[in-house]
Enzyme design. Sequence first.
Site, PDB file in Angstrom:
ATOM      1  N   THR A   6       0.858  -1.189   0.000  1.00 44.02           N
ATOM      2  CA  THR A   6       0.000   0.000   0.000  1.00 44.02           C
ATOM      3  C   THR A   6       0.893   1.237   0.000  1.00 44.02           C
ATOM      4  OG1 THR A   6      -1.615  -1.251   1.265  1.00 44.02           O
ATOM      5  CG2 THR A   6      -1.863   1.146   1.277  1.00 44.02           C
TER       6      THR A   6
ATOM      7  N   GLU B 285      -3.311  -4.833  -2.699  1.00 43.96           N
ATOM      8  CA  GLU B 285      -3.879  -6.061  -2.131  1.00 43.96           C
ATOM      9  C   GLU B 285      -4.983  -5.703  -1.125  1.00 43.96           C
ATOM     10  OE1 GLU B 285      -3.517  -9.246  -3.027  1.00 43.96           O
ATOM     11  OE2 GLU B 285      -5.157  -9.365  -1.600  1.00 43.96           O
TER      12      GLU B 285
ATOM     13  N   ASN C 184      -9.658   1.534   2.304  1.00 45.16           N
ATOM     14  CA  ASN C 184      -9.389   1.379   3.740  1.00 45.16           C
ATOM     15  C   ASN C 184      -9.941   2.556   4.545  1.00 45.16           C
ATOM     16  OD1 ASN C 184      -8.265  -1.092   3.530  1.00 45.16           O
ATOM     17  ND2 ASN C 184      -6.184  -0.504   4.085  1.00 45.16           N
TER      18      ASN C 184
ATOM     19  N   LEU D  33     -20.258  -2.614  10.475  1.00 44.04           N
ATOM     20  CA  LEU D  33     -21.178  -1.787  11.264  1.00 44.04           C
ATOM     21  C   LEU D  33     -21.315  -2.336  12.682  1.00 44.04           C
ATOM     22  CD1 LEU D  33     -24.280  -0.644   9.158  1.00 44.04           C
ATOM     23  CD2 LEU D  33     -22.415   0.728  10.050  1.00 44.04           C
TER      24      LEU D  33
ATOM     25  N   GLY E  45     -17.725  -0.930  18.751  1.00 43.71           N
ATOM     26  CA  GLY E  45     -16.777  -1.515  19.694  1.00 43.71           C
ATOM     27  C   GLY E  45     -15.688  -0.521  20.043  1.00 43.71           C
TER      28      GLY E  45
ATOM     29  N   GLY F 222      -7.995  -1.392  14.703  1.00 41.30           N
ATOM     30  CA  GLY F 222      -6.544  -1.416  14.925  1.00 41.30           C
ATOM     31  C   GLY F 222      -5.909  -2.157  13.774  1.00 41.30           C
TER      32      GLY F 222
ATOM     33  N   CYS G  33      -3.077  -2.071   9.135  1.00 38.98           N
ATOM     34  CA  CYS G  33      -3.468  -1.312   7.934  1.00 38.98           C
ATOM     35  C   CYS G  33      -4.288  -0.052   8.221  1.00 38.98           C
ATOM     36  CB  CYS G  33      -4.228  -2.231   6.980  1.00 38.98           C
ATOM     37  SG  CYS G  33      -3.159  -3.485   6.280  1.00 38.98           S
TER      38      CYS G  33
ATOM     39  N   LYS H 276      -7.982  -8.284  15.979  1.00 39.56           N
ATOM     40  CA  LYS H 276      -9.290  -8.841  15.601  1.00 39.56           C
ATOM     41  C   LYS H 276      -9.177 -10.357  15.681  1.00 39.56           C
ATOM     42  CE  LYS H 276      -8.722  -9.149  10.576  1.00 39.56           C
ATOM     43  NZ  LYS H 276      -9.298  -8.805   9.301  1.00 39.56           N
TER      44      LYS H 276
ATOM     45  N   ARG I  89      -0.573  -5.708  16.122  1.00 40.83           N
ATOM     46  CA  ARG I  89      -0.161  -4.348  15.774  1.00 40.83           C
ATOM     47  C   ARG I  89      -1.347  -3.391  15.963  1.00 40.83           C
ATOM     48  NH1 ARG I  89       2.908  -5.557  10.099  1.00 40.83           N
ATOM     49  NH2 ARG I  89       1.372  -7.229   9.968  1.00 40.83           N
TER      50      ARG I  89
HETATM   51  N1  LIG Z   1      -1.275  -7.245   6.438  1.00 41.98           N
HETATM   52  C1  LIG Z   1      -2.358  -7.046   5.719  1.00 41.98           C
HETATM   53  O1  LIG Z   1      -3.453  -7.518   6.050  1.00 41.98           O
HETATM   54  C2  LIG Z   1      -2.306  -6.226   4.453  1.00 41.98           C
HETATM   55  C3  LIG Z   1      -3.394  -6.251   3.586  1.00 41.98           C
HETATM   56  C4  LIG Z   1      -3.327  -5.507   2.415  1.00 41.98           C
HETATM   57  C5  LIG Z   1      -2.210  -4.735   2.138  1.00 41.98           C
HETATM   58  N2  LIG Z   1      -1.168  -4.703   3.022  1.00 41.98           N
HETATM   59  C6  LIG Z   1       0.016  -3.904   2.675  1.00 41.98           C
HETATM   60  O2  LIG Z   1       1.010  -4.793   2.159  1.00 41.98           O
HETATM   61  C7  LIG Z   1       2.326  -4.342   2.524  1.00 41.98           C
HETATM   62  C8  LIG Z   1       3.053  -5.435   3.274  1.00 41.98           C
HETATM   63  O3  LIG Z   1       2.365  -5.645   4.497  1.00 41.98           O
HETATM   64  P1  LIG Z   1       2.674  -6.914   5.419  1.00 41.98           P
HETATM   65  O4  LIG Z   1       1.653  -6.907   6.496  1.00 41.98           O
HETATM   66  O5  LIG Z   1       2.848  -8.113   4.572  1.00 41.98           O
HETATM   67  O6  LIG Z   1       4.107  -6.476   6.025  1.00 41.98           O
HETATM   68  P2  LIG Z   1       5.120  -7.387   6.855  1.00 41.98           P
HETATM   69  O7  LIG Z   1       5.838  -6.443   7.746  1.00 41.98           O
HETATM   70  O8  LIG Z   1       4.406  -8.554   7.423  1.00 41.98           O
HETATM   71  O9  LIG Z   1       6.130  -7.943   5.745  1.00 41.98           O
HETATM   72  C9  LIG Z   1       7.033  -7.168   5.027  1.00 41.98           C
HETATM   73  C10 LIG Z   1       8.248  -8.024   4.710  1.00 41.98           C
HETATM   74  O10 LIG Z   1       9.102  -7.333   3.799  1.00 41.98           O
HETATM   75  C11 LIG Z   1      10.445  -7.681   4.120  1.00 41.98           C
HETATM   76  N3  LIG Z   1      11.358  -6.729   3.469  1.00 41.98           N
HETATM   77  C12 LIG Z   1      11.670  -5.467   3.848  1.00 41.98           C
HETATM   78  N4  LIG Z   1      12.523  -4.921   2.969  1.00 41.98           N
HETATM   79  C13 LIG Z   1      12.759  -5.848   2.015  1.00 41.98           C
HETATM   80  C14 LIG Z   1      13.525  -5.872   0.820  1.00 41.98           C
HETATM   81  N5  LIG Z   1      14.230  -4.815   0.438  1.00 41.98           N
HETATM   82  N6  LIG Z   1      13.529  -6.994   0.075  1.00 41.98           N
HETATM   83  C15 LIG Z   1      12.824  -8.081   0.456  1.00 41.98           C
HETATM   84  N7  LIG Z   1      12.075  -8.116   1.567  1.00 41.98           N
HETATM   85  C16 LIG Z   1      12.018  -7.010   2.338  1.00 41.98           C
HETATM   86  C17 LIG Z   1      10.448  -7.697   5.630  1.00 41.98           C
HETATM   87  O11 LIG Z   1      11.560  -8.421   6.135  1.00 41.98           O
HETATM   88  C18 LIG Z   1       9.104  -8.365   5.920  1.00 41.98           C
HETATM   89  O12 LIG Z   1       9.240  -9.773   6.041  1.00 41.98           O
HETATM   90  C19 LIG Z   1       2.103  -3.058   3.311  1.00 41.98           C
HETATM   91  O13 LIG Z   1       2.188  -1.960   2.446  1.00 41.98           O
HETATM   92  C20 LIG Z   1       0.687  -3.213   3.841  1.00 41.98           C
HETATM   93  O14 LIG Z   1       0.091  -1.959   4.103  1.00 41.98           O
HETATM   94  C21 LIG Z   1      -1.187  -5.446   4.165  1.00 41.98           C
END
Ligand SMILES: NC(=O)c1ccc[n+]([C@@H]2O[C@H](COP(=O)([O-])OP(=O)(O)OC[C@H]3O[C@@H](n4cnc5c(N)ncnc54)[C@H](O)[C@@H]3O)[C@@H](O)[C@H]2O)c1
Length: 436
Positions: A122, A152, A212, A254, A257, A261, A264, A325, A332
Site C-alpha cells: 500500500t 492487495e 481502507n 457496522l 466496539g 486497529g 493497515c 481482531k 499491531r
Molecule cells: N497485512 C495485511 O493484512 C495487508 C493487507 C493488504 C495490504 N497490506 C500492505 O502490504 C504491505 C506489506 O504488508 P505486510 O503486512 O505483509 O508487512 P510485513 O511487515 O508482514 O512484511 C514485510 C516483509 O518485507 C520484508 N522486506 C523489507 N525490505 C525488504 C527488501 N528490500 N527486500 C525483500 N524483503 C524485504 C520484511 O523483512 C518483511 O518480512 C504493506 O504496504 C501493507 O500496508 C497489508
Amino acid sequence: MRLSFLGTGYVGLVSGACMAEIGHEVICADVDKEKIAKLKKGIIPIYEIGLEEVVERNVKEGRLSFTTDLKAAIQESEVVFMAVGTPEDPVTGEADLKYVFSAAEAFGKHLNGYKLFIDKSTVPVGTAEKVTRVIKEASKEKHSFEVVSNPEFLREGAAVKDFLNPDRIVVGATSDKAKKIMEQLYRPIVRSGRPLMLTDVRSAEIIKYAANAFLAMKITFINEVANFCEVAGGNVKEISKGLGYDSRIGSRFLYAGIGYGGSCFPKDVKAFIKTGHEFQSHFRLLEIVDEVNMSQRLRPFVKLCELWGENMKGKTVAVWGLAFKPRTDDVREAAALMNISEFLDAGAKVRAFDPVAMETAARTLTEKKLMYTKKAVDALKGADALVICTEWDEFRVVDYTNLKKHLKGNIIFDGRNVLERSEAEAAGFEYYGVGV
Ligand SMILES: NC(=O)c1ccc[n+]([C@@H]2O[C@H](COP(=O)([O-])OP(=O)(O)OC[C@H]3O[C@@H](n4cnc5c(N)ncnc54)[C@H](O)[C@@H]3O)[C@@H](O)[C@H]2O)c1
C-alpha cells in the site's frame, strides 16, 4: 509463469503461496534470514487459517520456494511483486517508503531483461513514478521494465480465501503489454468469476487508500452512534441491524466496539491524510475518523478510571483478547495492548489471555505486572474486572457461574459487545458495553 515476491511478510507469503496454488512458479524472497530459514523448515511465521496447507502442498509440488537471494529471485522471474512493509513514519505519520525504495533498487540492480515490477504494498499516489526513477538509476537503463500498481485487499484472518476469491483485482498499468501480463497472471482467478479492473496507475494507488479509509470511516461512524446511544438510549446492535438491511449501506463493518486497529487501517488513514496535505487537499473527515478512533480504543481504561479513579494500585484487570481482531495473531495497533499499557501505568496488575496471539503480544509487552495465562478462565482468577478486547467466538459463550467463581470483582467491560447485557446483569455483574 515464473514470478517472485520481494517481501515475504503477511501479504507476500499469502499472495506468493496462493499464486503457486493457481499454478505459477513462485519464489518468495525476503531480507529476513530468520523468517526464510523457518519457512524452509516448513514453519509458518504467522497464524493464518489454511495457509499452512497451501504452503506445504505447493512446496511439495515444487511450485513454491523461499530464499534470501534477491538477485536470483529477480533474475529467475518474469515478473516481480513487491510486498514489503510501508509502516507509519512515527514522526510525520506518512507512509515510510524506505523498504519500497530498497526493493526497487535491488530490482534495478539485478534486472536482466524486460520485467514487470508489481507494487502490491500500500503506497501513496505517485509512488510508482518515484519507484520508476529509482529502478532506472539502479539499472543504468540497460533493460526495459514497467511498474504496475496491484494493491492487495486481503483481510488478515481470511487472507487465503480472500486472495483466491477477491471482490475485485485492481490493476493500474500503462502499456497493453503490461496489462496482458497481468491478465494472464490472474486468469485462473478471473475465470472463476472474479472481476479484474484495469485502470491507470494513480487511480489504482488511490483506490487502496480510499477503500481502507472508507471502511475505517464506517466503523467510526457506528462507534459514534454507539457513544450517542449511551447517553440517548437505544441499542446500537439494533440500530446496526436496521441500517444494515438498507442495501445502499450494507451490514458489514457496522459493529460498534473499541475501535479499529491492526497493521493497515490506522496507518493507512494517517498516510492518506498526509498525502492529502502534500497536494494541499485536506481530508477533514478522515482527520476526525483518526481522532475518534484513538479515543474509542481507550474506552475500557477510561471507564475503569471513572469507577476506580486513576490510581489503580491494588487492582487486577483480566483481559480477554489481545489480537486486533479474531482469527489472527497480529497485535499491531491492537486496542488490548494500548489498554493494558494504560492499566499497568496506572498501577494495576493485568492477567491476559488470547487463543492465538499470546506469543506475538509477549514480544511487544513484557512487564512483571502483566501475566499471560494458559486459559481464559485463568485470567479471571482474583481479578476485579474483566475487559473483553477481541471478539473471538469462544468469548461469546460465557458460563456465568464459572465467571462468578473466579472473578473477584463483578465488573465486565465488553469492548466488542459479544455478551448480552440482560444475561450478565441477571448473573449479578455490572455490565458495560459500547452503546448497548
Ligand atoms: N497485512 C495485511 O493484512 C495487508 C493487507 C493488504 C495490504 N497490506 C500492505 O502490504 C504491505 C506489506 O504488508 P505486510 O503486512 O505483509 O508487512 P510485513 O511487515 O508482514 O512484511 C514485510 C516483509 O518485507 C520484508 N522486506 C523489507 N525490505 C525488504 C527488501 N528490500 N527486500 C525483500 N524483503 C524485504 C520484511 O523483512 C518483511 O518480512 C504493506 O504496504 C501493507 O500496508 C497489508
